[in-house]
Design a protein around this motif. Structure first.
Motif, mmCIF file in Angstrom:
data_model
loop_
_atom_site.group_PDB
_atom_site.id
_atom_site.type_symbol
_atom_site.label_atom_id
_atom_site.label_comp_id
_atom_site.label_asym_id
_atom_site.label_seq_id
_atom_site.Cartn_x
_atom_site.Cartn_y
_atom_site.Cartn_z
ATOM 1 N N TYR A 245 0.815 -1.212 0.000
ATOM 2 C CA TYR A 245 0.000 0.000 0.000
ATOM 3 C C TYR A 245 0.852 1.268 0.000
ATOM 4 N N LYS A 246 2.164 1.121 0.202
ATOM 5 C CA LYS A 246 3.068 2.254 0.018
ATOM 6 C C LYS A 246 3.194 2.568 -1.477
ATOM 7 N N ARG A 247 3.093 1.530 -2.299
ATOM 8 C CA ARG A 247 3.187 1.712 -3.756
ATOM 9 C C ARG A 247 1.952 2.378 -4.336
ATOM 10 N N THR A 248 0.767 2.064 -3.825
ATOM 11 C CA THR A 248 -0.467 2.574 -4.419
ATOM 12 C C THR A 248 -0.917 3.896 -3.818
ATOM 13 N N ALA A 249 -0.186 4.399 -2.836
ATOM 14 C CA ALA A 249 -0.551 5.682 -2.234
ATOM 15 C C ALA A 249 -0.220 6.814 -3.196
ATOM 16 N N GLY A 250 -1.229 7.587 -3.590
ATOM 17 C CA GLY A 250 -0.998 8.725 -4.484
ATOM 18 C C GLY A 250 -0.876 8.304 -5.939
ATOM 19 N N ALA A 251 -0.529 9.245 -6.777
ATOM 20 C CA ALA A 251 -0.388 8.996 -8.221
ATOM 21 C C ALA A 251 0.977 8.374 -8.465
ATOM 22 N N ALA A 252 1.025 7.054 -8.492
ATOM 23 C CA ALA A 252 2.315 6.360 -8.539
ATOM 24 C C ALA A 252 2.352 5.313 -9.647
ATOM 25 N N TRP A 253 1.703 5.576 -10.772
ATOM 26 C CA TRP A 253 1.700 4.648 -11.909
ATOM 27 C C TRP A 253 1.113 3.288 -11.538
ATOM 28 N N SER A 254 0.194 3.271 -10.596
ATOM 29 C CA SER A 254 -0.464 2.022 -10.217
ATOM 30 C C SER A 254 -1.939 2.316 -9.977
ATOM 31 N N GLY A 255 -2.766 1.347 -10.252
ATOM 32 C CA GLY A 255 -4.195 1.548 -10.075
ATOM 33 C C GLY A 255 -4.551 1.799 -8.626
ATOM 34 N N GLY A 256 -5.293 2.858 -8.363
ATOM 35 C CA GLY A 256 -5.701 3.169 -7.005
ATOM 36 C C GLY A 256 -7.197 3.076 -6.805
ATOM 37 N N ASN A 257 -7.930 2.800 -7.895
ATOM 38 C CA ASN A 257 -9.378 2.685 -7.795
ATOM 39 C C ASN A 257 -9.883 1.717 -8.862
ATOM 40 N N SER A 258 -11.168 1.449 -8.843
ATOM 41 C CA SER A 258 -11.760 0.514 -9.806
ATOM 42 C C SER A 258 -12.136 1.287 -11.062
ATOM 43 N N SER A 259 -11.186 1.422 -11.962
ATOM 44 C CA SER A 259 -11.386 2.271 -13.139
ATOM 45 C C SER A 259 -10.851 1.575 -14.376
ATOM 46 N N TRP A 260 -11.231 2.124 -15.532
ATOM 47 C CA TRP A 260 -10.678 1.594 -16.773
ATOM 48 C C TRP A 260 -10.618 2.710 -17.816
ATOM 49 N N SER B 22 -13.899 11.056 -8.880
ATOM 50 C CA SER B 22 -14.630 10.901 -7.622
ATOM 51 C C SER B 22 -14.877 9.426 -7.320
ATOM 52 N N PRO B 23 -15.090 9.085 -6.053
ATOM 53 C CA PRO B 23 -15.398 7.699 -5.683
ATOM 54 C C PRO B 23 -16.666 7.181 -6.350
ATOM 55 N N GLU B 24 -17.560 8.101 -6.711
ATOM 56 C CA GLU B 24 -18.795 7.676 -7.388
ATOM 57 C C GLU B 24 -18.495 7.137 -8.783
ATOM 58 N N LEU B 25 -17.482 7.699 -9.440
ATOM 59 C CA LEU B 25 -17.103 7.249 -10.782
ATOM 60 C C LEU B 25 -16.199 6.028 -10.739
ATOM 61 N N ALA B 26 -15.396 5.911 -9.698
ATOM 62 C CA ALA B 26 -14.470 4.786 -9.590
ATOM 63 C C ALA B 26 -14.258 4.460 -8.115
ATOM 64 N N ARG B 27 -14.780 3.310 -7.692
ATOM 65 C CA ARG B 27 -14.666 2.933 -6.277
ATOM 66 C C ARG B 27 -13.204 2.795 -5.878
ATOM 67 N N PRO B 28 -12.811 3.393 -4.766
ATOM 68 C CA PRO B 28 -11.425 3.244 -4.303
ATOM 69 C C PRO B 28 -11.130 1.791 -3.941
ATOM 70 N N LEU B 29 -9.895 1.374 -4.159
ATOM 71 C CA LEU B 29 -9.435 0.094 -3.663
ATOM 72 C C LEU B 29 -9.168 0.221 -2.166
#
Length: 459
Positions: free
Chosen positions: A316-331, A396-403
């Motif tokens: 979770y240190k890797r996914t914190a913030g904009a770090a080139w890893s998915g942080g929410n349920s998006s596509w 927003s979380p409404e558009l993409a649920r956070p992991l």
């Protein structure tokens, strides 16, 4: 023994003799994806282990990455005495360990002593997932990308220095730099050549953003073999680095100031005739309807699968913030800020990339979770939301649920998820969640250097 198995033994004998093999490694991965097993002599392997398998304690699924025994497991424990289970070699996986003299390796399935597949075995879980896909008329293909750091010191030196000597082979990170890549060609080139000699093709290698960070891309294959290859390559890189007095780490975030290391997975389906299912011949800029169903299932269940894709405290240190890893349920289409990237094509290159997993994951479980989520989408004809066109980290979380944002949250979500229990099993979910709760307990009881530096003097 069937004629097919007799033929397999004959082929194995020829392989052993051709390469003058003296030692054969028999192994399987535990829940955390750690490669464990035994080494046996070639004669014993040919005359005994290759035919009947060998036995190992079921502690394989009863300890953590540090070999501490995990409390509260229904599967095994002190009360049962940690009895044996069986390692059954899958002879189709026999490979030359080209960087070790006269050595071969074979990946094993894990059975109970009465011959039944062990339900907790990650390889068995993936095999069952591929069988479900085949029953629905599909064959799953997958490919792993690994990022990792090369450190100048051996693991013994780093350990002796209380894990502070994380000196990367490069002092700065220049992604795609041909200069940095070529100046590390001795070890990276050896990795590439060694994998080729062992029968695994690395399609590409490149320097990455972090200092001493590299990426390797393994050629796609059937889902089970893709996971087998990922384990072989990961372990091989570690061993080759050690031969050079270095350490290769696949930690998700080995240093707070460095880029995280990902373990992205590309996946697609074909029919039983080999025709690509995700391709849309009428519009190569779109996925097929089935491709979108599969994508929608992966996105829908991404939050529930956080504990699989992000399995460690450090993940979770890797996914914190904009770090080139998915942080929410998006596509999105060819968008590297989303969790799932749709890569379109009129042919077999059409696929979906799961960008959530780190390099610290268990490949069998990641591919199984991705595949079962996608099949859930197909079975229920799910439709994805509109693609993210911009920065997915800002939606927003409404558009993409956070992991999940911590292992504690992820373990709770996974344990409470009805869908996780449907697509896996109650037995696996309970066992896996307890393993993660144990990991949290170990972390919470440890006093780290950050706490000492922050509180020891001033408080």
């Amino acid at each position: 023994m069937t004629d097919k198995n007799k033929k397999s033994i004959l082929e194995v004998r020829e392989f052993i003799e051709k390469h003058n093999i003296d030692t054969v490694r028999l192994g399987a991965v535990d829940i955390d994806g750690v490669w464990r097993g035994k080494q046996v002599g070639a004669d014993y392997f040919l005359n005994k282990a290759a035919i009947d398998g060998t036995q190992i304690s079921n502690i394989l699924f009863g300890w953590d990455v540090a070999d501490n025994l995990v409390d509260g497991l229904d599967f095994t424990g002190w009360d049962s005495g940690y009895p044996d289970i069986a390692l059954i070699p899958d002879l189709t996986t026999l490979s030359l360990v080209s960087w070790q003299a006269q050595t071969a390796t074979v990946i094993c399935d894990v059975n109970t002593l009465d011959g039944q597949p062990l339900n907790l075995s990650p390889r068995h879980i993936l095999r069952k997932a591929t069988e479900k896909a085949e029953q629905l008329g599909y064959k799953c293909h997958a490919a792993y990308e690994f990022e990792f750091y090369l450190l100048n010191d051996s693991i013994e030196d780093i350990s002796a220095d209380q894990w502070r000597s994380t000196n990367p082979v490069k002092k700065s990170g220049h992604c795609y730099s041909m200069l940095h890549h070529s100046s590390s060609s001795d070890i990276i080139g050896e990795i590439r050549k060694s994998m080729r000699a062992s029968g695994i093709e690395l399609e590409a290698t490149n320097s990455e953003h972090g200092p001493g960070q590299y990426e390797i891309n393994i050629k796609y294959d059937d889902a089970l073999k893709a996971a087998d290859d990922a384990i072989f390559v990961k372990n091989g890189i570690k061993e080759i680095a050690a031969k050079h007095g270095m350490t290769a780490t696949f930690m998700a975030k080995p240093n707070a100031a460095w880029s995280g290391s990902s373990g992205h997975v590309h996946m697609s389906l074909s029919d039983h005739q080999g025709l690509p299912i995700f391709a849309n011949p009428e519009n190569k800029s779109e996925l097929s309807e089935v491709g979108y169903n599969f994508l929608a299932g992966m996105v829908e269940l991404a939050r529930e699968m956080s504990a699989i894709y992000l399995p460690n405290i450090n993940s979770y240190k890797r996914t914190a913030g904009a770090a080139w890893s998915g942080g929410n349920s998006s596509w999105g289409f060819d968008n590297r800020t989303v969790s799932h990237r749709a890569i379109t094509s009129a042919g077999a290159a059409a696929r979906v990339e799961n960008r959530i997993p780190g390099a610290d994951t268990n490949p069998y479980l990641v591919i199984a979770a991705s595949l079962l989520s996608g099949l859930y989408g197909i079975e229920n004809k799910l439709k994805p939301k509109d693609p993210i066109l911009g920065n997915a980290y800002k939606v927003s979380p409404e558009l993409a649920r956070p992991l999940a944002t911590s292992l504690e949250e992820a373990a709770t979500i996974f344990c409470d998820s009805e869908m996780a229990r449907v697509i896996f099993s109650d037995e696996f979910v309970n066992h896996y969640a307890q393993m993660k709760k144990w990991e949290i307990k170990q972390a919470n009881g440890y006093v780290n250097n950050w706490e000492l530096a922050r509180y020891l003097d001033i408080i």
